[in-house]
Design an enzyme around this catalytic site. Structure first.
Site, PDB file in Angstrom:
ATOM      1  N   ARG A  12      -6.041  -1.810  -0.082  1.00 18.21           N
ATOM      2  CA  ARG A  12      -6.256  -1.028   0.041  1.00 18.21           C
ATOM      3  C   ARG A  12      -5.967   0.872  -0.488  1.00 18.21           C
ATOM      4  O   ARG A  12      -6.132   1.409  -0.160  1.00 18.21           O
ATOM      5  CB  ARG A  12      -5.661  -0.119   1.986  1.00 18.21           C
ATOM      6  CG  ARG A  12      -6.511  -1.800   2.730  1.00 18.21           C
ATOM      7  CD  ARG A  12      -5.207  -1.312   4.316  1.00 18.21           C
ATOM      8  NE  ARG A  12      -3.464  -2.125   4.108  1.00 18.21           N
ATOM      9  CZ  ARG A  12      -2.900  -1.743   5.270  1.00 18.21           C
ATOM     10  NH1 ARG A  12      -2.812  -1.590   6.455  1.00 18.21           N
ATOM     11  NH2 ARG A  12      -1.795  -2.412   4.794  1.00 18.21           N
ATOM     12  N   GLU A  22       9.752  -3.398  13.470  1.00 17.18           N
ATOM     13  CA  GLU A  22       9.569  -2.289  12.179  1.00 17.18           C
ATOM     14  C   GLU A  22       7.912  -1.751  13.278  1.00 17.18           C
ATOM     15  O   GLU A  22       6.927  -2.479  12.107  1.00 17.18           O
ATOM     16  CB  GLU A  22       9.345  -3.003  10.796  1.00 17.18           C
ATOM     17  CG  GLU A  22       9.302  -1.520  10.125  1.00 17.18           C
ATOM     18  CD  GLU A  22       9.011  -2.304   8.402  1.00 17.18           C
ATOM     19  OE1 GLU A  22       8.784  -1.533   6.923  1.00 17.18           O
ATOM     20  OE2 GLU A  22       8.785  -3.225   8.577  1.00 17.18           O
ATOM     21  N   PHE A  74       0.305  -1.145  -0.292  1.00 14.07           N
ATOM     22  CA  PHE A  74       0.282   0.263  -0.017  1.00 14.07           C
ATOM     23  C   PHE A  74       1.245   1.295  -0.121  1.00 14.07           C
ATOM     24  O   PHE A  74       0.270   2.366  -0.308  1.00 14.07           O
ATOM     25  CB  PHE A  74      -0.913  -0.386   1.211  1.00 14.07           C
ATOM     26  CG  PHE A  74      -0.351   0.431   2.397  1.00 14.07           C
ATOM     27  CD1 PHE A  74       0.071   1.576   2.602  1.00 14.07           C
ATOM     28  CD2 PHE A  74       0.148  -0.944   3.461  1.00 14.07           C
ATOM     29  CE1 PHE A  74       0.595   1.574   4.259  1.00 14.07           C
ATOM     30  CE2 PHE A  74       0.819  -0.713   4.348  1.00 14.07           C
ATOM     31  CZ  PHE A  74       1.107   0.519   5.045  1.00 14.07           C
ATOM     32  N   SER A 115       5.435  -6.986   4.441  1.00 16.29           N
ATOM     33  CA  SER A 115       6.061  -6.780   5.777  1.00 16.29           C
ATOM     34  C   SER A 115       7.112  -8.574   5.568  1.00 16.29           C
ATOM     35  O   SER A 115       6.562  -9.291   4.731  1.00 16.29           O
ATOM     36  CB  SER A 115       5.335  -6.980   6.227  1.00 16.29           C
ATOM     37  OG  SER A 115       4.127  -8.101   6.709  1.00 16.29           O
ATOM     38  N   LYS A 173      -1.005  -7.612  -9.270  1.00 18.45           N
ATOM     39  CA  LYS A 173      -1.773  -7.689  -7.870  1.00 18.45           C
ATOM     40  C   LYS A 173      -2.222  -6.405  -6.841  1.00 18.45           C
ATOM     41  O   LYS A 173      -1.158  -6.562  -6.265  1.00 18.45           O
ATOM     42  CB  LYS A 173      -2.068  -8.829  -7.552  1.00 18.45           C
ATOM     43  CG  LYS A 173      -3.766  -9.281  -6.345  1.00 18.45           C
ATOM     44  CD  LYS A 173      -4.041  -8.299  -5.371  1.00 18.45           C
ATOM     45  CE  LYS A 173      -3.124  -8.552  -4.729  1.00 18.45           C
ATOM     46  NZ  LYS A 173      -3.689  -7.120  -3.044  1.00 18.45           N
ATOM     47  N   CYS A 228       9.785   0.956   3.245  1.00 19.05           N
ATOM     48  CA  CYS A 228      11.000   0.436   3.774  1.00 19.05           C
ATOM     49  C   CYS A 228      12.829   1.042   3.920  1.00 19.05           C
ATOM     50  O   CYS A 228      13.301   0.302   4.412  1.00 19.05           O
ATOM     51  CB  CYS A 228      11.491  -0.817   2.834  1.00 19.05           C
ATOM     52  SG  CYS A 228      11.119  -0.648   0.747  1.00 19.05           S
TER      53      CYS A 228
END
Length: 492
Positions: A180, A385, A152, A229, A176, A284
């Site tokens: 959200r 994180e 997202f 993640s 894909k 990230c």
């Protein structure tokens, strides 16, 4: 009232939604307003999409690379034409400020530009006379149907780490988007439709976890690219690899910044603030931890606190706003919980961003910039994180201790050093066990012609996104050994 968007799949050159599919709301995180509904595609819809892509593959593979990149040249021009509209859509569905959304698109377009060089990047190798009268050559060929599963936080940039290269190399693609933030890819796909790619070469299938698993398991999908993640990256890598696919899965991070006593504090402060609080900390490569060395800590902490306290939060479409919301109320609650955990574990709250509200945006998911000092090594704040605007501070005595602390964590996405000492910079660059290094840089984001590296639990696979790694990932090598004896020519 804000904009409302219709979210549909794009399969074999046609727009539509799977009949009877459940939907997930798309929420503007600044206002709390529902701006669309994402269809949750099931296995049958994935089957249909893979079949459409597979049917388009032979003709697209047979299209010369010089012709394939003409579509990308057209796409670049259309992206530049529609930058403002797409940028606004990113801000509406993600929450980041508009300047960050526009910067994201710049990075996306860079990848299109690099992929346009595929006639050179995809070339193989030839060696004559490996033995007398025998030549050997290595050629690159596309792998087939490639699935790209997106997060997202960068709904435009991250798909472009992968699909321009996949298409240029002769593959067909299924994107894909995150359920959200699907709106951006709807607008991008409209441009791809305008470019005129053959039906089935580029497809979009929307959905959540079930849609992802259907792609991972499908025997007609040959390669999977993922960013998200670490927990999900591990799942994607394990499941897709078990199904015989090649996989590149970018995971989470805990990116430290090391500040030496000789650093230019004013510069380091501004760069660090932009790194840790940009995109509300939801990237990230966001700096999330500072390790100050020697007597660098005091001045650096004071300077950070002053900037964090003054940062203006609100709707990212407002030009006066410096930081937008986090993606959802659930994220806000998780981040605020982790701030409390840090306090319980002995850290000191210098700036507390919990309980933030913005007048007129009471439904927004806002967390103010947060600064936590004296973070204990091994604590939750030091190792987790958080993926929000939370910055931790730790103190050591030497650069060697700082490097050891950097290398003690499980992640290896990025680490940065602020110094004016070239010897210390080389030592850090050499010894830090991370894939992306910054020297007096707060976000060491590689340009499109370099791979977006990542080590340890920040990446699963061998070849990363962008640049030459992308070309290698989206092609498979074939070695040909040839003998053509001279006397055979007499037969013709």
């Amino acid at each position: 009232m804000g904009s409302s968007y219709e979210i549909r799949n794009f399969v074999a050159g046609e727009w539509g939604a799977p009949a009877g599919a459940d939907t997930a709301p798309v929420v503007n995180p600044a206002t709390g307003e529902v701006v669309g509904h994402t269809p949750q595609s099931d296995g049958a819809e994935v089957d249909r999409t893979v079949a459409a892509a597979a049917a388009a593959f032979p003709a697209w593979r047979g299209t010369p690379p010089g012709e394939r990149i003409q579509y990308l040249f057209k796409l670049k021009a259309l992206l530049e034409r529609e930058t403002q509209e797409i940028g606004r859509a990113i801000t509406i569905e993600n929450g980041k400020i508009l300047s960050e959304s526009l910067g994201e698109l710049v990075r996306a377009i860079e990848n299109v530009e690099v992929a346009c060089g595929i006639p050179t990047l995809m070339q193989g190798d030839v060696l004559e006379d490996v033995s007398r009268g025998i030549d050997e050559l290595m050629i690159r060929q596309p792998v087939g149907v490639c699935a790209i599963i997106c997060p997202f936080n960068f709904p435009a940039m991250i798909p472009f780490w992968f699909f321009p290269y996949a298409l240029a190399c002769g593959n067909v693609v299924i994107v894909k988007p995150a359920d959200r933030t699907p709106i951006t890819m709807q607008l991008v796909t409209r441009l791809i439709e305008e470019v005129g790619l053959p039906p089935g070469v580029f497809n979009v299938v929307n959905g959540g976890a079930d849609t992802v698993n259907a792609l991972l398991d499908h025997p007609g999908v040959h390669a999977v690219s993922f960013v998200g993640s670490t927990a999900v990256a591990e799942h994607v890598y394990a499941r897709a690899s078990a199904a015989g696919k090649r996989v590149q899965a970018q995971g989470g991070a805990k990116n430290p910044i090391v500040v030496l006593p000789d650093a230019e504090i004013d510069t380091a402060t501004q760069i660090t603030v932009d790194s840790c609080y940009g995109n509300a900390g939801q990237r990230c490569l966001a700096a999330s931890l500072a390790i100050t060395v020697g007597d660098a800590g005091g001045a650096f902490t004071e300077a950070l606190a002053a900037v964090a306290n003054d940062r203006v939060i609100g709707n990212g479409l407002d030009e006066s706003v410096e930081m937008g919301p986090v993606i959802s109320q659930a994220s806000k609650q998780r981040i605020e919980h982790l701030i409390g955990v840090g306090e319980q574990e002995g850290a000191r709250l210098v700036v507390d961003g919990r309980g933030a509200t913005v007048a007129g945006l009471e439904g927004g998911s806002f967390v103010r910039p947060t600064l936590i000092a004296d973070v204990p090594p091994g604590s939750t704040v030091a190792t987790t994180e958080i993926f929000g605007p939370v910055f931790g501070l730790m103190q050591v005595d030497t650069v060697e201790e700082a490097i050891a602390l950097v290398n003690s964590g499980r992640y290896g996405n990025m680490a940065c050093l602020f110094t004016t000492d070239g010897r210390a910079a080389r030592q850090f660059r050499y010894a830090a066990d991370v894939g992306n290094i910054g020297i007096n840089i707060g976000v060491a984001a590689p340009m499109a012609y370099f791979p977006f590296s990542g080590w340890r639990s920040s990446f699963f696979g061998v070849l990363h996104g962008q640049g030459k790694h992308a070309v290698e990932f989206f092609t498979q090598t074939k070695v040909v050994v040839e003998r053509w004896p001279a006397d055979w020519s007499r037969k013709f």
